[in-house]
Design a protein around this motif. Structure first.
Motif, PDB file in Angstrom:
ATOM      1  N   VAL A 232      12.401  11.759  -6.482  1.00 16.76           N
ATOM      2  CA  VAL A 232      12.574  10.321  -6.281  1.00 16.76           C
ATOM      3  C   VAL A 232      12.252   9.504  -7.524  1.00 16.76           C
ATOM      4  N   TYR A 233      11.487  10.084  -8.457  1.00 19.05           N
ATOM      5  CA  TYR A 233      11.010   9.282  -9.578  1.00 19.05           C
ATOM      6  C   TYR A 233      12.061   9.186 -10.680  1.00 19.05           C
TER       7      TYR A 233
ATOM      8  N   ASN B  56       0.828  -1.205   0.000  1.00 17.33           N
ATOM      9  CA  ASN B  56       0.000   0.000   0.000  1.00 17.33           C
ATOM     10  C   ASN B  56       0.862   1.254   0.000  1.00 17.33           C
ATOM     11  N   GLU B  57       1.946   1.218   0.760  1.00 23.37           N
ATOM     12  CA  GLU B  57       2.841   2.376   0.774  1.00 23.37           C
ATOM     13  C   GLU B  57       3.430   2.626  -0.615  1.00 23.37           C
ATOM     14  N   PHE B  58       3.864   1.547  -1.260  1.00 20.11           N
ATOM     15  CA  PHE B  58       4.440   1.705  -2.589  1.00 20.11           C
ATOM     16  C   PHE B  58       3.375   2.128  -3.599  1.00 20.11           C
ATOM     17  N   ALA B  59       2.166   1.614  -3.453  1.00 17.64           N
ATOM     18  CA  ALA B  59       1.084   1.990  -4.356  1.00 17.64           C
ATOM     19  C   ALA B  59       0.784   3.488  -4.246  1.00 17.64           C
ATOM     20  N   ARG B  60       0.846   4.016  -3.037  1.00 10.97           N
ATOM     21  CA  ARG B  60       0.628   5.461  -2.874  1.00 10.97           C
ATOM     22  C   ARG B  60       1.768   6.254  -3.496  1.00 10.97           C
ATOM     23  N   LEU B  61       2.985   5.784  -3.292  1.00 10.53           N
ATOM     24  CA  LEU B  61       4.135   6.445  -3.915  1.00 10.53           C
ATOM     25  C   LEU B  61       3.994   6.450  -5.433  1.00 10.53           C
TER      26      LEU B  61
ATOM     27  N   VAL C  80      17.016  -3.744   1.833  1.00 12.98           N
ATOM     28  CA  VAL C  80      16.692  -2.875   0.701  1.00 12.98           C
ATOM     29  C   VAL C  80      15.829  -3.676  -0.279  1.00 12.98           C
ATOM     30  N   LEU C  81      14.537  -3.403  -0.264  1.00 13.00           N
ATOM     31  CA  LEU C  81      13.613  -4.131  -1.138  1.00 13.00           C
ATOM     32  C   LEU C  81      13.839  -3.794  -2.604  1.00 13.00           C
ATOM     33  N   SER C  82      14.312  -2.625  -2.875  1.00 12.38           N
ATOM     34  CA  SER C  82      14.489  -2.199  -4.266  1.00 12.38           C
ATOM     35  C   SER C  82      15.428  -3.107  -5.036  1.00 12.38           C
ATOM     36  N   ASP C  83      16.298  -3.838  -4.333  1.00 12.63           N
ATOM     37  CA  ASP C  83      17.212  -4.754  -5.001  1.00 12.63           C
ATOM     38  C   ASP C  83      16.526  -6.050  -5.416  1.00 12.63           C
TER      39      ASP C  83
ATOM     40  N   HIS D 183      10.057  -1.397  -8.136  1.00 10.84           N
ATOM     41  CA  HIS D 183      10.788  -0.292  -7.507  1.00 10.84           C
ATOM     42  C   HIS D 183      11.779   0.321  -8.497  1.00 10.84           C
ATOM     43  N   THR D 184      12.484  -0.533  -9.216  1.00 10.31           N
ATOM     44  CA  THR D 184      13.491  -0.014 -10.141  1.00 10.31           C
ATOM     45  C   THR D 184      12.852   0.697 -11.325  1.00 10.31           C
ATOM     46  N   GLU D 185      11.608   0.355 -11.641  1.00 11.76           N
ATOM     47  CA  GLU D 185      10.907   1.030 -12.736  1.00 11.76           C
ATOM     48  C   GLU D 185      10.385   2.395 -12.307  1.00 11.76           C
ATOM     49  N   LEU D 186      10.054   2.547 -11.027  1.00 15.08           N
ATOM     50  CA  LEU D 186       9.464   3.804 -10.547  1.00 15.08           C
ATOM     51  C   LEU D 186      10.515   4.782 -10.033  1.00 15.08           C
TER      52      LEU D 186
END
Length: 877
Positions: free
Chosen positions: A240-241, A197-202, A434-437, A442-445
């Motif tokens: 951040v984007y 949900n946090e990532f969806a809001r971001l 680090v979830l982005s890894d 995450h890497t697309e956004l």
């Protein structure tokens, strides 16, 4: 007879003989793969003989001389009945699926390795008391001993995938005590997350302003958004984007394709295709991690003052993803006390992999859970040092320049079938991994050259001793004793309702929730800047302060001596209100009043199910077990009733519109399996929502967000406002007409032109998916368990569907994983059911023998003293 005829007959004869031989071989194999249930067998490590008996309800009763022997025998039984489930679950949490399923599961393996489930389980195991460690070790010994020495044939999954677990079992590695800890963590991961949900809001804030964000993700009724910060301005100001021309860091690190992986080699292509097919379901599951939308349950308990018997009645139906075999296995554990281990006599739902009853009863009390879903996961934006990408930004003293710290790193080696080894570097910050890894989204956004996302998740902490709560709770003999045992409960926080034969009734939110400071203006609902201390956690809500309600009896004076005055006042108010009602109920709604002093979450489930449960409980002055069962079967959707007038008044020139409106004319909102109206409504609501999201977010973001979330509340509000931003040109009336026309065209393509022959149950079967053979078209009918079902996401008899599945968009994927009703006037009259069967072997008649009764909301008895045994096995040391 001509020569050709003679040849043909000979060939047919040979084929017939071959078919008979194959059939005979299959029959022998099927028989050898069944568990031994009669006679005598042996299990290494037992202290004395154990009797394993099954009753007419197919509940397994384990009668031992010591608790440790009971745990060993339960491990043996789980291995007998659910060996493949244990194998697959262990591979999921260890991140070793790719060893047997190939490269398609690499993303899932990388995610689980990044989370560090194994490492966290090891830390938590080290902190357990000696008696709890002994219980987990005994259980693991029972699993391994059976797997190492049994003559029972492995089930088809092992053979088809070429897996032989016996060598690992002989070395004690097939299932270990830390695997038990890890599996408890996996349940927390499935139920206790909101990072999605946090990532969806971001992600949404890339195209929406903050005001529109809260329209898309509205707060709970009567509450403002938990975050007061202008999130859109924050993220755009930080930059951040990702720039569309930039190549994210993780993509730069991708390995170059080899000769075998570039698609030239036919065998490799075929292998990759098979891997992708087998991996689909588990990868889909991984994509839903960190989501709480729809992950709910129901429980309620009625005080004796409102029952015919004068003693409490308790009901529970936890909602989980439907799987075959089911997540539960029903068993009784019975043993006198021994040194370091208390007496046991408890029955109910066990989780294969754990040595205790999770949900159930004993002779003194009964209890049930629903998911509280507190916010125990926070994503943090970690800024990368532009001069040293091995560092990230940390808090600096006031007035000082930016401070930096090195990422903690570890290297994970993942063996991949047909590809060799893949090395995956896990980075961690002061907050966590680090979830982005490990998340392509995450890497697309994000511009991952400048920012990554790290996860702070309470369940990974070393003090997570939820298994200790389960072990101690199985020995409780009163409401107070159970709630005292649950002081160890950590993750995932659960809404516990409990009643005992003395008539005491209570509710308790058991688990840990972080405290966020008053200057935290994001409060964990979206990613926070990781270099600012105001967004850190500041301890935990004390167990004495978590929401609690008592009926009839005050709390023991020594039970909550440390409750803060504000929490005590909130508890007193809630108890007084419940006393007037005579019952307690939870359905994932907000569990506290507005006077409660702590923040738990913003992401409560909208209270449609709770409102329906309250209405039905209030409608009957004196309840019986039968009225409890009728409530569990209820299929009235209050959410459908809210929007139904909009659909009924929607004009359309579609050729099927008149027939559709005729079907809707007398629709009362009950989502019956044998009616067309629930299907028409659901399809219209789906298309309306999808079109609104595509119009505002675009195709790519809609595909990423929709389906896992239903956005029903957002659409209800948009229709009420006639909001052109969401509804588009012509307003919401025109949008509704467009949606109806599209929905009818889609339904006609799927179900034919006869609206009167459409059936909700045919479009909405409850499908218990098998890992991994549900994804193989030829095998799915055998390994899946599928029955027509009613209900929807918002009914008490829930039937949640995931609209991102184009093959079966309305299939019921998330429903009552079990139903149980406990009668405290006579606990031997308690009943249960779940959606598959006790066996995990597709070749067993017990693989799906509960499914029809489950679909009809029928039950089996749950007894400590059944009238007869259907089998009896003596297990000797």
């Amino acid at each position: 007879m001509t020569p050709l005829t003679r040849i043909s007959l000979a060939v047919l004869g040979l084929l017939g003989a071959a078919a008979l031989a194959v059939g005979a071989t299959t029959a022998v194999y099927a028989l050898r793969s069944q568990p031994q249930m009669q006679g005598v067998t042996h299990l290494d490590g037992l202290g004395a003989a154990v009797h394993i008996q099954r009753d007419a309800a197919d509940v397994t009763h384990i009668l031992a001389q010591t608790p440790l022997d009971a745990f060993k025998a339960l491990g043996m039984v789980h291995a007998q009945e659910r060996a493949w489930q244990l194998e697959f679950n262990r591979r999921v949490m260890h991140g070793t699926l790719s060893e047997v399923l190939g490269p398609a599961t690499l993303p899932t393996d990388k995610l689980l390795r990044t989370l560090g489930i194994r490492q966290a389980a090891e830390r938590q195991w080290q902190g357990l008391p000696t008696a709890a460690q002994a219980a987990l070790q005994a259980y693991a010994d029972g699993v391994n001993s059976f797997m190492a020495h049994s003559q029972q044939a492995l089930t088809p999954e092992f053979l088809a995938l070429g897996i032989d677990p016996r060598a690992a079992a002989r070395e004690g590695r097939f299932w270990t005590p830390t695997d038990a800890m890890g599996w408890a963590l996996m349940m927390a991961l499935d139920l206790g997350g909101n990072w999605g949900n946090e990532f969806a809001r971001l992600s949404s804030l890339q195209v929406l302003d903050t005001e529109r964000l809260w329209q898309l993700f509205p707060a709970y009724p009567g509450e403002p958004p938990a975050a007061t910060a202008d999130l859109a301005q924050l993220y755009r100001g930080l930059g951040v984007y990702a720039d569309s021309s930039a190549t994210p860091f993780a993509k730069n690190a991708a390995a170059k394709p080899t000769a075998e992986s570039d698609g030239v080699n036919f065998y490799s292509t075929l292998t990759r295709a098979a891997s992708t097919t087998l991996a689909q379901a588990v990868n889909d599951w991984a994509h839903t991690l960190g989501e709480v939308d729809g992950k709910g349950s129901n429980n309620w308990v009625v005080a004796g003052s409102h029952t015919h018997s004068g003693r409490p009645l308790l009901a529970n139906d936890p909602h989980l993803g439907l799987s075959a075999p089911a997540v539960w296995y029903f068993a009784r554990l019975q043993s006198p006390a021994a040194v370091g281990q208390g007496e046991l006599d408890v029955t109910g739902a066990t989780l294969p992999g754990l040595p205790f009853v999770v949900l159930g009863r004993n002779a003194h009390l009964a209890w049930g859970f629903t998911n509280t879903a507190p916010d125990v996961q926070d994503l943090y934006l970690e800024e990368i040092n532009p001069d040293n990408p091995a560092q990230y930004r940390v808090p600096a003293p006031p007035g000082q320049p930016a401070a930096w710290a090195d990422f903690d790193t570890r290297e994970e080696i993942i063996r991949v079938k047909g590809q060799g080894e893949v090395r995956h570097t896990v980075r961690s910050t002061r907050h966590g991994p680090v979830l982005s890894d490990a998340q392509a989204s995450h890497t697309e956004l994000l511009d991952t050259r400048r920012f990554v996302l790290a996860l702070r998740w309470s369940a990974l902490d070393a003090d997570n001793h939820t298994v200790l709560a389960g072990l101690e709770g199985n020995r409780a003999r009163s409401v107070d004793e159970l709630l005292h045992a649950y002081r160890h409960y950590h993750s995932p926080m659960q809404n516990v309702v409990v009643a005992d034969v003395q008539g005491h009734v209570a509710y308790k939110a058991a688990g840990k929730v972080p405290v966020r400071g008053p200057d935290n203006d994001i409060r964990g609902v979206a990613p926070s800047p990781g270099w600012e201390r105001r967004y850190d956690w500041h301890g935990w809500i004390p167990y004495a302060d978590t929401p609690e309600v008592r009926l009839g009896e005050p709390s023991s004076p020594t039970f909550h001596p440390d409750t803060t005055p504000a929490a005590a006042a909130a508890r007193h108010t809630a108890s007084a209100q419940a006393q007037q009602r005579g019952w307690l109920a939870t359905a994932n709604q907000r569990i506290h009043g507005t006077d409660y002093p702590h923040f738990i979450t913003q992401d409560w489930t909208y209270p449609y199910r709770q409102q329906r449960i309250e209405t039905l409980l209030q409608a009957t002055p004196r309840h019986t077990r039968e009225s409890m069962q009728a409530l569990q079967a209820d299929e009235l959707s209050l959410a459908t009733l809210k929007l139904l007038p909009v659909l009924q008044n929607t004009p359309s020139d579609h050729p099927l519109a008149a027939a559709a409106q005729q079907a809707l004319a007398h629709f009362d909102g009950v989502m019956r399996a044998d009616h067309a109206a629930p299907l028409i409504f659901s399809a219209w609501a789906d298309v309306f929502t999808r079109q609104a999201l595509v119009r505002t977010l675009g195709e790519t973001k809609t595909k990423a967000l929709y389906g896992k979330r239903h956005f029903r509340t957002a659409m209800e509000d948009a229709l009420a406002r006639n909001d052109g931003f969401w509804c588009g040109e012509g307003g919401c009336a025109a949008a509704s007409s467009r949606a109806l026309a599209t929905a009818l065209t889609e339904l006609q393509a799927r179900h034919g032109p006869r609206v009167d022959q459409w059936r909700w149950g045919q479009a909405h079967p409850a499908v218990s998916k098998h890992q991994p053979f549900s994804n193989v078209k030829l095998l799915a009918p055998a390994f899946e368990v599928s029955v027509p079902s009613g209900g929807d996401t918002f009914t008490v008899n829930v039937g949640q569907f995931q609209l991102d599945n184009p093959a079966q968009p309305y299939a019921n994927r998330h429903a009552a994983s079990l139903r149980a009703v406990y009668d405290l006037a006579d606990l031997e009259k308690s009943v249960f059911i779940y959606q598959t069967g006790q066996s995990g072997n597709v070749l067993s008649s017990r693989y799906r023998d509960m499914s029809a009764a489950w679909a009809k909301v029928q039950y089996r008895p749950l007894q400590l003293q059944p009238s007869r045994w259907t089998s009896s096995l003596q297990v000797l040391p």
